[in-house]
Design a protein around this motif. Structure first.
Motif, short mmCIF file in Angstrom:
data_model
loop_
_atom_site.label_atom_id
_atom_site.label_comp_id
_atom_site.label_asym_id
_atom_site.label_seq_id
_atom_site.Cartn_x
_atom_site.Cartn_y
_atom_site.Cartn_z
N ALA A 130 -24.93 -42.08 -26.03
CA ALA A 130 -24.14 -41.63 -24.88
C ALA A 130 -24.45 -40.17 -24.57
O ALA A 130 -24.80 -39.40 -25.45
CB ALA A 130 -22.64 -41.79 -25.19
N TYR A 131 -24.32 -39.83 -23.30
CA TYR A 131 -24.57 -38.46 -22.90
C TYR A 131 -23.45 -37.55 -23.38
O TYR A 131 -22.27 -37.85 -23.21
CB TYR A 131 -24.67 -38.36 -21.37
CG TYR A 131 -25.95 -38.92 -20.80
CD1 TYR A 131 -27.03 -39.20 -21.61
CD2 TYR A 131 -26.05 -39.18 -19.44
CE1 TYR A 131 -28.20 -39.72 -21.09
CE2 TYR A 131 -27.23 -39.70 -18.90
CZ TYR A 131 -28.29 -39.97 -19.73
OH TYR A 131 -29.44 -40.49 -19.21
N VAL A 132 -23.83 -36.42 -23.98
CA VAL A 132 -22.84 -35.44 -24.41
C VAL A 132 -22.45 -34.56 -23.23
O VAL A 132 -23.13 -34.49 -22.21
CB VAL A 132 -23.41 -34.56 -25.55
CG1 VAL A 132 -23.74 -35.41 -26.76
CG2 VAL A 132 -24.64 -33.78 -25.08
N ASP A 133 -21.31 -33.88 -23.38
CA ASP A 133 -20.81 -32.99 -22.34
C ASP A 133 -21.23 -31.57 -22.67
O ASP A 133 -20.67 -30.94 -23.58
CB ASP A 133 -19.29 -33.11 -22.27
CG ASP A 133 -18.69 -32.36 -21.09
OD1 ASP A 133 -19.40 -31.51 -20.50
OD2 ASP A 133 -17.52 -32.62 -20.74
N LEU A 134 -22.21 -31.05 -21.95
CA LEU A 134 -22.72 -29.71 -22.24
C LEU A 134 -21.70 -28.64 -21.87
O LEU A 134 -21.70 -27.56 -22.46
CB LEU A 134 -24.03 -29.47 -21.48
CG LEU A 134 -25.20 -30.36 -21.90
CD1 LEU A 134 -26.44 -30.04 -21.07
CD2 LEU A 134 -25.51 -30.20 -23.38
N SER A 135 -20.84 -28.90 -20.90
CA SER A 135 -19.83 -27.91 -20.52
C SER A 135 -18.80 -27.72 -21.63
O SER A 135 -18.15 -26.68 -21.69
CB SER A 135 -19.13 -28.33 -19.22
OG SER A 135 -18.34 -29.48 -19.41
N ARG A 136 -18.66 -28.72 -22.51
CA ARG A 136 -17.74 -28.63 -23.65
C ARG A 136 -18.47 -28.23 -24.92
O ARG A 136 -17.93 -28.34 -26.01
CB ARG A 136 -17.03 -29.97 -23.85
CG ARG A 136 -16.14 -30.38 -22.69
CD ARG A 136 -15.65 -31.81 -22.84
NE ARG A 136 -14.85 -31.96 -24.05
CZ ARG A 136 -13.53 -31.80 -24.10
NH1 ARG A 136 -12.87 -31.48 -23.01
NH2 ARG A 136 -12.87 -31.96 -25.22
N ARG A 137 -19.73 -27.82 -24.79
CA ARG A 137 -20.54 -27.35 -25.91
C ARG A 137 -20.71 -28.43 -26.98
O ARG A 137 -20.78 -28.14 -28.17
CB ARG A 137 -19.95 -26.09 -26.53
CG ARG A 137 -19.91 -24.90 -25.59
CD ARG A 137 -19.36 -23.64 -26.22
NE ARG A 137 -20.26 -23.14 -27.25
CZ ARG A 137 -20.00 -23.19 -28.55
NH1 ARG A 137 -18.90 -23.77 -29.01
NH2 ARG A 137 -20.84 -22.67 -29.42
N GLU A 138 -20.81 -29.70 -26.55
CA GLU A 138 -21.08 -30.76 -27.50
C GLU A 138 -22.54 -30.73 -27.93
O GLU A 138 -22.91 -31.37 -28.92
CB GLU A 138 -20.72 -32.11 -26.88
CG GLU A 138 -19.21 -32.27 -26.65
CD GLU A 138 -18.82 -33.55 -25.96
OE1 GLU A 138 -17.61 -33.83 -25.87
OE2 GLU A 138 -19.73 -34.28 -25.50
N ALA A 139 -23.36 -29.99 -27.21
CA ALA A 139 -24.75 -29.72 -27.58
C ALA A 139 -25.21 -28.51 -26.79
O ALA A 139 -24.63 -28.16 -25.76
CB ALA A 139 -25.65 -30.92 -27.31
N ASP A 140 -26.27 -27.86 -27.28
CA ASP A 140 -26.87 -26.75 -26.55
C ASP A 140 -27.99 -27.24 -25.62
O ASP A 140 -28.16 -26.73 -24.52
CB ASP A 140 -27.44 -25.72 -27.53
CG ASP A 140 -26.38 -25.13 -28.43
OD1 ASP A 140 -25.37 -24.62 -27.89
OD2 ASP A 140 -26.54 -25.17 -29.67
N ILE A 141 -28.74 -28.22 -26.11
CA ILE A 141 -29.86 -28.79 -25.36
C ILE A 141 -29.72 -30.30 -25.39
O ILE A 141 -29.46 -30.89 -26.45
CB ILE A 141 -31.21 -28.38 -25.98
CG1 ILE A 141 -31.38 -26.87 -25.97
CG2 ILE A 141 -32.38 -29.06 -25.26
CD1 ILE A 141 -32.58 -26.38 -26.79
#
Length: 282
Positions: free
Chosen positions: A131-142
């Protein structure tokens, strides 16, 4: 009134997002008793009951519903602060990369050892996530994705073009005529991917013997002679069926939040990962 603990507020929002206490606990990697305790602490500080407790589960109370919009705004501000802090940090620390499981296992992980010297002072966390992580919630950097996101606060670039091939073992092809071929495909959750739509058209009513939502499982089934599948180039070595051309190609995107992109360590890692994808897949 005491000041609420941001972490307690995070637990409150996790229950809302996940839909239940147990689901929130799983998403946060804690016991459900921890979630309950943190929400009770928040309720005590705020002086309101955020959830009504029922035997069948928790339901958002009237007070909780009234506070929810503000809680979400606080979360957005905190996440923005953390992203900016990541962007302002120096070139050392950890960088979390999120990628589809097969990409993580077969394309990124085998090449990380070769980047070790260039990533001095940086620790890589590789999340193999369907599943796609939420970058706005800092679930990943890249994030590495097969679809280009449209959000304006995300920086994107193409890092590779993945080609797909019709695949089987030589032994399977030797023992099955074309009209006897049986197929291995994605399950319903991935039925609308370009490669599965093409395979359905190619199969033309011939039977499927196995479906999966996991590409590694599909590739393993092919290698053990279960049938015909369409596989990406990095899993197709030794299995490509001659003279059977698949037109399917998919662009692979690298995605970074604009705030996080300012971080020297994230920029350095992103550039090196982009170079990694420029080398042929095995």
């Amino acid at each position: 009134m005491d000041t609420p603990d941001w972490n307690d507020l995070r637990y409150f929002l996790a229950v809302i997002k996940s839909g239940s206490l147990s689901a929130a606990a799983r998403s946060l990697g804690v016991e459900h008793t921890t979630v309950s305790r943190r929400i009770e602490a928040l309720e005590k500080v705020l002086g309101v009951r955020l959830f009504d407790r029922f035997a069948r589960g928790w339901s958002l109370s009237t007070a909780g519903a009234a506070l929810l919009p503000q809680a979400r705004r606080v979360e957005e501000e905190i996440q923005g602060l953390l992203r900016l802090a990541t962007g302002a940090a120096d070139g050392f620390g950890s960088v979390r990369i999120s990628a589809p499981p097969a990409i993580a296992a077969h394309w990124i992980a085998p090449r990380l050892a070769g980047l070790h010297a260039q990533l001095s002072g940086i620790q890589i966390e590789l999340g193999a996530e369907p599943a796609y992580v939420d970058l706005s919630r800092r679930e990943a950097d890249i994030a590495i994705r097969f679809r280009r996101p449209l959000a304006p606060d995300l920086a994107v670039r193409v890092v590779a073009t993945v080609k797909y091939y019709l695949c089987a073992t030589p032994e399977y092809l030797a023992s099955h005529n074309l009209d006897q071929w049986e197929f291995i495909g994605y399950d319903e959750s991935l039925a609308e991917t370009p490669q599965q739509e093409w395979l359905d058209a190619f199969a033309a009513g011939r039977p499927y013997v196995f479906y999966s939502n996991d590409l590694n499982s599909i590739a393993a089934a092919v290698r053990f002679g279960a049938g015909i599948a369409i596989l990406p180039d990095y899993l197709a070595t030794g299995l490509i069926i001659p003279d059977m051309i698949s037109p399917v190609q998919r662009e692979l995107w690298m995605v970074i939040h604009d705030d996080v992109r300012k971080s020297p360590r994230v920029r350095r890692t992103a550039d090196l990962i982009a170079e990694l994808f420029s080398s042929p897949a095995n």
